[in-house]
Each structure stands twice: as C-alpha cells, then as structure tokens.
Design a protein around this motif. Structure first.
Motif, short mmCIF file in Angstrom:
data_model
loop_
_atom_site.label_atom_id
_atom_site.label_comp_id
_atom_site.label_asym_id
_atom_site.label_seq_id
_atom_site.Cartn_x
_atom_site.Cartn_y
_atom_site.Cartn_z
N SER A 1 4.11 1.34 10.19
CA SER A 1 3.28 2.47 9.78
C SER A 1 1.81 2.06 9.70
O SER A 1 1.46 1.11 9.01
CB SER A 1 3.74 3.00 8.41
N ARG A 2 0.97 2.78 10.40
CA ARG A 2 -0.47 2.52 10.42
C ARG A 2 -1.13 3.28 9.28
O ARG A 2 -0.99 4.49 9.17
CB ARG A 2 -1.02 2.97 11.77
N VAL A 3 -1.86 2.57 8.42
CA VAL A 3 -2.49 3.19 7.26
C VAL A 3 -3.96 3.48 7.57
O VAL A 3 -4.73 2.58 7.89
CB VAL A 3 -2.39 2.28 6.02
N GLN B 1 -10.88 0.16 -3.09
CA GLN B 1 -9.76 -0.74 -2.85
C GLN B 1 -8.86 -0.21 -1.74
O GLN B 1 -8.32 -0.98 -0.94
CB GLN B 1 -8.95 -0.94 -4.13
N CYS B 2 -8.69 1.10 -1.69
CA CYS B 2 -7.87 1.70 -0.63
C CYS B 2 -8.47 1.42 0.74
O CYS B 2 -7.77 1.00 1.67
CB CYS B 2 -7.75 3.21 -0.84
N HIS B 3 -9.77 1.67 0.87
CA HIS B 3 -10.44 1.46 2.16
C HIS B 3 -10.37 0.01 2.59
O HIS B 3 -10.13 -0.30 3.77
CB HIS B 3 -11.89 1.91 2.08
N LEU B 4 -10.57 -0.89 1.64
CA LEU B 4 -10.56 -2.32 1.97
C LEU B 4 -9.18 -2.81 2.39
O LEU B 4 -9.06 -3.84 3.05
CB LEU B 4 -11.05 -3.14 0.76
N SER B 5 -8.15 -2.07 2.03
CA SER B 5 -6.78 -2.49 2.31
C SER B 5 -6.18 -1.81 3.54
O SER B 5 -5.09 -2.16 3.97
CB SER B 5 -5.88 -2.21 1.09
N ALA B 6 -6.89 -0.82 4.08
CA ALA B 6 -6.33 0.00 5.16
C ALA B 6 -6.47 -0.67 6.53
O ALA B 6 -7.23 -1.63 6.70
CB ALA B 6 -7.02 1.36 5.18
N ASP B 7 -5.73 -0.14 7.49
CA ASP B 7 -5.86 -0.60 8.87
C ASP B 7 -7.11 -0.03 9.53
O ASP B 7 -7.77 -0.70 10.32
CB ASP B 7 -4.63 -0.17 9.68
N ASP B 8 -7.40 1.22 9.24
CA ASP B 8 -8.56 1.90 9.81
C ASP B 8 -9.20 2.80 8.75
O ASP B 8 -8.52 3.28 7.84
CB ASP B 8 -8.17 2.81 10.99
#
Length: 289
Positions: free
Chosen positions: A23-25, A151-158
C-alpha cells in the motif's frame, strides 16, 4: 451486517497481503486552508478508483474533519471511536459514493501526539491492518503544519502539495516545503496548483514555485498539474456530492482523471518507507525521538 462486512474485509486483506500487494501512503498537504484540499482528496481518490485502484482515504484533518460532509454521508464511527472503544479498523471503515472507503476523523478527535502510549499503539496496530488491503492510502491532513500532520508527511511515501495562485497560498506552501525538507531532504513532493483561470497561469505559477525551491532550498519537486477554477466544484459542495461524480465532464473532473492516470503510470512506490508498515515505523520512531 457490520460484523459480516468486517469479517469479509479481514479475509480480503489477508488474501491481498499473500499476493504481495504493498500500500502506497500519500499525504495531501497545503500551506493554508481554503485551497480545496479536501475536495481534491475525494475526487482524486474517486479518479484512482476508476482506474481500478483500491483506495482508502483517512481523514486526519484534526478538528476540521469534513470529508463526510462533502460526500453527504453520516459515518457511524470515527477514528476516535476506534481508539477509545478499541474497535477493529474493519468495523469503523465507512463507505461513501461509488464505494469509496474512508476513515472519518471526527471533529472531536484529539491530536495524535496527545494520545496515551497504549492508545497510540492500538491506533498504529489497527492502521497496519491496511497493509496490502489498498493500493493507495490517501491521508487528508490539516492545513499548514501541526505537529501531527508534520509527522504524517515525513513518514509518507509521497506528498501532494496543493496551492492556489494567490501570493499568500504560495508563500505558505513554500514554508511547508522548507520545513519538511529541512527534516528529510529525500521527501517526494508533487505540486498541484488549484483554481487557475487558465492552464498557462497554472504552468507559470508552478514553474516559478519550482524554481524558487531549486534556488533557495536546493530541492527538486515535481510539477503534478493545474486544476481550473470550475464553478462545478462549488455546486457539488452545495449538493454534498464530490464534483468528480456530480459533474464528470466538468473541466476540473477531466483534469483529475488526467492527474490520476499520470500518478498511476508514471511513479513507483519509493523504497524508503515501503507503504503503511514503513509509515507506521517512521511515525513511531519520530514520536520516540
């Protein structure tokens, strides 16, 4: 009925994981409110689904969660219910128009960073169950950079970064890139300029933004596209139906379809995060630091 649905979703998830699906986040960001981020998230999700992709949308616009309102739906459960009542993610996963699956945020949901350790652990445990269930997980975060959205953005794929041609929106979007880039130079940004009067304007705004990021931050970002200022979008808000469904031939809808096609065909999942498991692993690591 809800229990039967949850059982079926669990079985489907286990089957897809065994097939090797990752799954791509993807997080949806903006420097300020009012640029059309939630409308974009919904119609982008629907356009991806039209291309045969399994999509789950998570509403993490803390305190301002409104995806359900834009869809004209009334969720029976929210993320808050899942965490506090220890409900399975399968029992709180809601369905919207065209079968779009989403997790409602709820206006009373507390900031992720303020959760107790056991609550946060349970939240991540349930999120991890989406591993392999969806091709793409879209996370609609709050405008600007709160601690949890950062934190969400820093942990995402894109990261899909939404702005409009207004100088204040552009300046705030630049600040988002600057702050996140300073913490992780490897992040992938896809820039979308929304509500442009004409395509030429969108290209000019995006090109100038990209040049500024290159010059001052030494960072490369991808120009994803420009979405026309379309009256159909506001009409769909009043109807509480995503504009991609209400007005499928509108200029904004046709543009979203093109963006979805490019997103699916022109990109691969970055190896740094490896989907929802990597998202959770990175997020947890940041909380401990």
């Amino acid at each position: 009925m809800k229990q039967d649905q949850a059982h079926q979703l669990r079985q489907l998830s286990n089957s897809l994981v065994s097939q090797g699906r990752t799954s791509r986040v993807v997080t949806i960001a903006s420097g300020k409110g009012g640029v059309g981020k939630s409308n974009f998230t919904l119609s982008f999700a629907l356009s991806l689904m039209e291309l045969g992709k399994k999509v789950v949308v998570i509403d993490l616009d803390i305190g301002m969660a409104n995806l359900d309102i834009l869809m004209g739906t009334t969720p029976k459960h929210h993320l808050w219910d899942m965490i506090r009542e220890r409900n399975s993610i399968w029992s709180v996963l809601e369905k919207g128009p065209n079968g779009l699956e989403y997790l409602a945020g709820g206006s009373g949901f507390q900031q992720l960073l303020q959760l107790q350790d056991d609550e946060r652990q349970f939240f991540f445990q349930e999120l991890e169950k989406l591993h392999g269930y969806a091709d793409i997980i879209l996370i609609d975060t709050g405008a600007g950079l709160t601690m949890e959205s950062q934190q969400c953005h820093l942990s995402a794929d894109d990261i899909i970064l939404l702005t409009t041609p207004e100088p204040t929106a552009i300046a705030d979007a630049y600040s988002v890139v600057k702050i996140l880039h300073s913490q992780n130079p490897e992040l992938t940004f896809h820039l979308v300029v929304n509500r442009v009067a004409r395509e030429k304007e969108g290209i000019e705004v995006a090109s100038k933004f990209k040049l500024a990021v290159q010059s001052f931050l030494k960072k490369e970002i991808k120009i994803f596209g420009a979405i026309p200022d379309d009256a159909a979008v506001m009409q769909s808000v009043l109807k509480q139906v995503p504009f991609y469904i209400a007005f499928p031939r509108a200029a904004a809808s046709l543009t979203l379809r093109n963006l979805a096609e490019r997103f699916v065909s022109g990109n691969t999942v970055p190896q740094e995060h490896k989907g929802i498991k990597g998202f959770i692993r990175n997020f947890s690591r940041m909380l401990r630091s």
